[in-house]
Design an enzyme around this catalytic site. Structure first.
Site, mmCIF file in Angstrom:
data_model
loop_
_atom_site.group_PDB
_atom_site.id
_atom_site.type_symbol
_atom_site.label_atom_id
_atom_site.label_comp_id
_atom_site.label_asym_id
_atom_site.label_seq_id
_atom_site.Cartn_x
_atom_site.Cartn_y
_atom_site.Cartn_z
ATOM 1 N N ASP A 81 0.843 -1.192 0.000
ATOM 2 C CA ASP A 81 0.000 0.000 0.000
ATOM 3 C C ASP A 81 0.881 1.247 0.000
ATOM 4 O O ASP A 81 1.856 1.335 0.745
ATOM 5 C CB ASP A 81 -0.891 -0.026 1.247
ATOM 6 C CG ASP A 81 -1.940 1.065 1.251
ATOM 7 O OD1 ASP A 81 -2.342 1.510 0.161
ATOM 8 O OD2 ASP A 81 -2.361 1.464 2.354
ATOM 9 N N HIS A 82 0.565 2.187 -0.833
ATOM 10 C CA HIS A 82 1.296 3.442 -0.930
ATOM 11 C C HIS A 82 2.797 3.229 -1.083
ATOM 12 O O HIS A 82 3.613 3.787 -0.350
ATOM 13 C CB HIS A 82 1.005 4.350 0.264
ATOM 14 C CG HIS A 82 -0.364 4.947 0.214
ATOM 15 N ND1 HIS A 82 -0.661 6.084 -0.508
ATOM 16 C CD2 HIS A 82 -1.528 4.543 0.771
ATOM 17 C CE1 HIS A 82 -1.946 6.349 -0.394
ATOM 18 N NE2 HIS A 82 -2.499 5.425 0.366
ATOM 19 N N GLY A 177 -6.424 8.343 8.116
ATOM 20 C CA GLY A 177 -6.416 8.628 9.548
ATOM 21 C C GLY A 177 -7.801 8.996 10.045
ATOM 22 O O GLY A 177 -8.827 8.612 9.482
ATOM 23 N N HIS A 205 -9.688 5.207 -0.630
ATOM 24 C CA HIS A 205 -8.758 5.174 0.493
ATOM 25 C C HIS A 205 -9.359 5.973 1.655
ATOM 26 O O HIS A 205 -10.311 6.718 1.490
ATOM 27 C CB HIS A 205 -7.415 5.788 0.080
ATOM 28 C CG HIS A 205 -6.583 4.892 -0.775
ATOM 29 N ND1 HIS A 205 -5.206 4.904 -0.769
ATOM 30 C CD2 HIS A 205 -6.928 3.943 -1.676
ATOM 31 C CE1 HIS A 205 -4.747 4.015 -1.620
ATOM 32 N NE2 HIS A 205 -5.780 3.416 -2.195
ATOM 33 N N GLY A 206 -8.751 5.817 2.838
ATOM 34 C CA GLY A 206 -9.230 6.575 3.992
ATOM 35 C C GLY A 206 -10.620 6.168 4.414
ATOM 36 O O GLY A 206 -11.472 7.016 4.706
ATOM 37 N N ASN A 227 -10.110 0.765 1.434
ATOM 38 C CA ASN A 227 -8.993 0.567 2.355
ATOM 39 C C ASN A 227 -9.384 0.898 3.788
ATOM 40 O O ASN A 227 -9.965 1.957 4.051
ATOM 41 C CB ASN A 227 -7.816 1.462 1.951
ATOM 42 C CG ASN A 227 -7.062 0.942 0.743
ATOM 43 O OD1 ASN A 227 -7.580 0.144 -0.036
ATOM 44 N ND2 ASN A 227 -5.831 1.398 0.590
ATOM 45 N N ILE A 228 -9.038 -0.007 4.689
ATOM 46 C CA ILE A 228 -9.261 0.199 6.118
ATOM 47 C C ILE A 228 -7.942 -0.056 6.854
ATOM 48 O O ILE A 228 -7.397 -1.165 6.782
ATOM 49 C CB ILE A 228 -10.355 -0.740 6.671
ATOM 50 C CG1 ILE A 228 -11.698 -0.484 5.982
ATOM 51 C CG2 ILE A 228 -10.467 -0.595 8.187
ATOM 52 C CD1 ILE A 228 -12.298 0.885 6.267
ATOM 53 N N THR A 230 -6.842 2.585 9.905
ATOM 54 C CA THR A 230 -6.949 3.211 11.222
ATOM 55 C C THR A 230 -7.919 2.476 12.130
ATOM 56 O O THR A 230 -7.654 2.317 13.332
ATOM 57 C CB THR A 230 -7.380 4.684 11.072
ATOM 58 O OG1 THR A 230 -6.414 5.357 10.254
ATOM 59 C CG2 THR A 230 -7.459 5.377 12.407
#
Length: 287
Positions: A81-82, A177, A205-206, A227-228, A230
């Site tokens: 990821d990233h 976040g 994302h996020g 995407n999960i 946090t």
């Protein structure tokens, strides 16, 4: 079992659901995520962001993720990821990741296309899928606070058609976040992007902090992967806090703490999976 990333997302796109992509930081997170995936009989993506290598070294965590994917009773894809550096992109492929998310969003769209296509060509030659990103997803994923900045439709189409990517993460007001305030997603932009690129799976994302109804709405507009990270990192912290508050210090032990951490991550992951599968009424999901 380890399975192709692109097929997972295309199946989800066809079925009007989304695949949960869950970041993993330690063994307890991995156990909880796989348990939720198996009990719900739902494919998932296991991933780790390049910026997390200082806490979860790639050489340690990659074999663990790969072993989990190979032994799992459901289909699982593995993603960097990233990914920001070619060095870590190549290391990840060498260690068994079958998907690379290259983050070229900090570049002008033309440079983003150029860099993304180079990595896509190398990845595809090795049988690895490539996820690209366009626009600035806010938050602190890149190591510094960033203001969310929606991508333009023209740039989305340009990157989606010229970069050879297999999936495209689009910035529509989402952030990594914890959100500061209520997320306001640009659904018109998402709808237009999906209409322009109907066969390309789009990625959100996020995901932590987005409302359940907004998740479902995004899925109807082409989001095939969410995407999960946090939420499950928070679950680990919550489990630790619960344990220290309720356990007798004289009888406290790692194994009980381990089980509580796994259970917290399992519950969090399962709730997200139920939302993303887009079948059960939202009011029936214990979120």
């Amino acid at each position: 079992m380890l399975c192709p990333f692109k097929r997972l997302l295309l199946d989800a796109l066809k079925d009007r659901r989304a695949v949960g992509a869950f970041n993993v930081g330690n063994l307890e997170m991995l156990l909880g995520i796989v348990k939720a995936a198996e009990e719900s009989n739902t494919p998932v993506i296991l991933q780790i962001a390049e910026k997390r290598f200082s806490h979860s070294p790639l050489e340690y965590i990659a074999p663990m993720l790969h072993a989990a994917a190979m032994r799992a009773k459901v289909e699982i894809a593995l993603e960097l990821d990233h990914g920001c550096t070619l060095f870590n992109v190549r290391r990840s492929m060498d260690l068994g990741f079958n998907t690379i998310m290259f983050d070229g969003s900090m570049f002008h769209v033309d440079k983003n296309i150029e860099e993304t296509k180079k990595i896509a060509d190398e990845a595809h030659a090795r049988g690895v899928a490539l996820e690209a990103e366009i626009g600035v997803v806010g938050g602190a994923e890149g190591g510094a606070e960033m203001q969310a900045n929606c991508a333009s439709l023209s740039d989305i189409i340009k990157l989606g058609t010229q970069s050879s990517c297999d999936a495209l993460a689009v910035a529509i007001g989402n952030a990594h976040g914890h959100y500061k305030g209520v997320p306001k997603l640009n659904f018109k932009l998402l709808e237009d992007a999906h209409n322009a690129l109907p066969d390309l799976p789009l990625v959100l994302h996020g995901g932590t902090g987005i409302s359940l109804s907004d998740f479902r709405k995004a899925i109807t507009m082409g989001i095939a992967k969410i995407n999960i990270a946090t939420a499950n990192f928070d679950a680990i912290v919550t489990a630790s806090q619960k344990y220290t508050k309720t356990s007798d210090p004289k009888s406290s032990n790692y194994f009980s703490l381990n089980e509580l951490m796994v259970e917290e991550v399992y519950n969090t992951t399962l709730a997200h999976i139920k939302v993303f599968n887009n079948q059960e009424p939202l009011e029936s999901i214990n979120f």
